[in-house]
Design a protein around this motif. Structure first.
Motif, PDB file in Angstrom:
ATOM      1  N   ARG A   1      95.083  22.826 -11.893  1.00 35.02           N
ATOM      2  CA  ARG A   1      94.773  22.956 -10.586  1.00 35.02           C
ATOM      3  C   ARG A   1      96.057  23.326  -9.826  1.00 35.02           C
ATOM      4  O   ARG A   1      96.829  22.298  -9.837  1.00 35.02           O
ATOM      5  CB  ARG A   1      94.169  21.588  -9.734  1.00 35.02           C
ATOM      6  CG  ARG A   1      93.686  21.846  -8.378  1.00 35.02           C
ATOM      7  CD  ARG A   1      92.956  20.851  -8.010  1.00 35.02           C
ATOM      8  NE  ARG A   1      92.477  20.800  -6.483  1.00 35.02           N
ATOM      9  CZ  ARG A   1      92.859  20.488  -5.515  1.00 35.02           C
ATOM     10  NH1 ARG A   1      93.945  19.425  -5.539  1.00 35.02           N
ATOM     11  NH2 ARG A   1      92.479  20.557  -4.378  1.00 35.02           N
TER      12      ARG A   1
ATOM     13  N   ASN B   1     101.241  31.590  -8.545  1.00 32.50           N
ATOM     14  CA  ASN B   1      99.957  31.474  -9.520  1.00 32.50           C
ATOM     15  C   ASN B   1     100.490  30.672 -10.601  1.00 32.50           C
ATOM     16  O   ASN B   1     101.638  30.455 -10.777  1.00 32.50           O
ATOM     17  CB  ASN B   1      99.294  33.116  -9.985  1.00 32.50           C
ATOM     18  CG  ASN B   1     100.485  33.944 -10.696  1.00 32.50           C
ATOM     19  OD1 ASN B   1     101.472  33.628 -10.859  1.00 32.50           O
ATOM     20  ND2 ASN B   1      99.999  35.287 -10.737  1.00 32.50           N
TER      21      ASN B   1
ATOM     22  N   THR C   1      95.219  31.669 -12.854  1.00 29.97           N
ATOM     23  CA  THR C   1      94.771  31.406 -11.417  1.00 29.97           C
ATOM     24  C   THR C   1      94.928  32.483 -10.662  1.00 29.97           C
ATOM     25  O   THR C   1      95.619  33.369 -10.803  1.00 29.97           O
ATOM     26  CB  THR C   1      95.418  29.995 -10.892  1.00 29.97           C
ATOM     27  OG1 THR C   1      96.678  30.583 -10.446  1.00 29.97           O
ATOM     28  CG2 THR C   1      95.282  28.935 -11.729  1.00 29.97           C
ATOM     29  N   THR C   2      94.321  32.650  -9.471  1.00 33.50           N
ATOM     30  CA  THR C   2      94.691  33.382  -8.413  1.00 33.50           C
ATOM     31  C   THR C   2      95.974  33.229  -7.551  1.00 33.50           C
ATOM     32  O   THR C   2      96.474  32.028  -7.911  1.00 33.50           O
ATOM     33  CB  THR C   2      93.388  33.565  -7.463  1.00 33.50           C
ATOM     34  OG1 THR C   2      93.217  32.347  -7.090  1.00 33.50           O
ATOM     35  CG2 THR C   2      92.197  34.188  -8.186  1.00 33.50           C
TER      36      THR C   2
ATOM     37  N   ALA D   1      93.920  26.790  -6.239  1.00 33.69           N
ATOM     38  CA  ALA D   1      93.021  27.462  -7.395  1.00 33.69           C
ATOM     39  C   ALA D   1      93.002  26.902  -8.549  1.00 33.69           C
ATOM     40  O   ALA D   1      93.765  26.063  -8.801  1.00 33.69           O
ATOM     41  CB  ALA D   1      93.882  28.806  -7.541  1.00 33.69           C
ATOM     42  N   GLU D   2      91.826  26.864  -9.172  1.00 36.95           N
ATOM     43  CA  GLU D   2      91.733  26.312 -10.333  1.00 36.95           C
ATOM     44  C   GLU D   2      91.497  27.139 -11.463  1.00 36.95           C
ATOM     45  O   GLU D   2      90.908  28.426 -11.279  1.00 36.95           O
ATOM     46  CB  GLU D   2      90.644  25.242 -10.369  1.00 36.95           C
ATOM     47  CG  GLU D   2      91.024  24.212  -9.229  1.00 36.95           C
ATOM     48  CD  GLU D   2      89.750  23.185  -9.460  1.00 36.95           C
ATOM     49  OE1 GLU D   2      88.803  23.478  -9.834  1.00 36.95           O
ATOM     50  OE2 GLU D   2      89.975  22.319  -8.685  1.00 36.95           O
ATOM     51  N   VAL D   3      91.916  26.976 -12.620  1.00 37.40           N
ATOM     52  CA  VAL D   3      91.220  27.588 -14.001  1.00 37.40           C
ATOM     53  C   VAL D   3      91.136  26.628 -15.168  1.00 37.40           C
ATOM     54  O   VAL D   3      91.890  25.615 -15.218  1.00 37.40           O
ATOM     55  CB  VAL D   3      92.260  28.714 -14.413  1.00 37.40           C
ATOM     56  CG1 VAL D   3      93.717  27.955 -14.678  1.00 37.40           C
ATOM     57  CG2 VAL D   3      91.974  29.530 -15.704  1.00 37.40           C
TER      58      VAL D   3
END
Length: 158
Positions: free
Chosen positions: A62, A77, A115-116, A124-126
């Motif tokens: 996150r 990012n 992430t973006t 943003a999350e991945v």
């Protein structure tokens, strides 16, 4: 006869069939929060310089921006890079890839997770699975000049 498919794993134990939830469904992602802010002097960094994971562990990164500088001028990012990526070559190409959020299309295959871009007050999350091969992988920000200014860290799989 209709067979319904579900996300389960079947195990034969002493001649009996047992149904258990698939491993991936049982494994919740461990969340790692990285904060980013405006640079201090000319140094840029994530709040963590190292993330340690087990091989194949599910991780959610996150990324939270607490910066004040407008996103158009300074965004951030998180990119987890494949082992052996030429980081200078990648980030040099990224600096000229504003139209694709600083991801050079010809080198996108070098990214394991991303992430973006985030600006002030954004996150943003991945979620991804850590590599199964133990080793040191690099994470970085691909916004123009950020990697060179120190916005990078180690993703250690052990």
């Amino acid at each position: 006869m209709m067979i319904k498919r579900t996300a389960v794993a079947m195990t034969v134990v002493m001649g009996c069939l047992a149904v258990t939830p698939a491993l991936e469904a049982r494994q919740a992602a461990r969340t790692v929060t990285l904060t980013v802010t405006d640079p201090v002097g000319e140094k840029m960094s994530y709040s963590l310089k190292q993330i340690v994971a087990k091989p194949g562990e599910k991780i959610k990164v996150r990324l939270v921006s607490i910066a004040q500088t407008p996103k158009i001028v300074m965004a951030h990012n998180f990119l987890l890079m494949k082992e052996g990526t030429d980081l200078k070559k990648f980030t040099d190409a990224a600096a000229n890839a504003r139209a694709t959020d600083y991801i050079p299309p010809a080198m996108k295959a070098s990214i394991l997770a991303q992430t973006t871009m985030v600006g002030p007050g954004e996150s943003a999350e991945v979620t991804f699975t850590a590599p199964t091969k133990p080793g040191k992988y690099v994470f970085l920000c691909s916004f123009a000049g950020h990697w060179a200014a120190g916005m990078t860290g180690d993703f250690i799989v052990k």
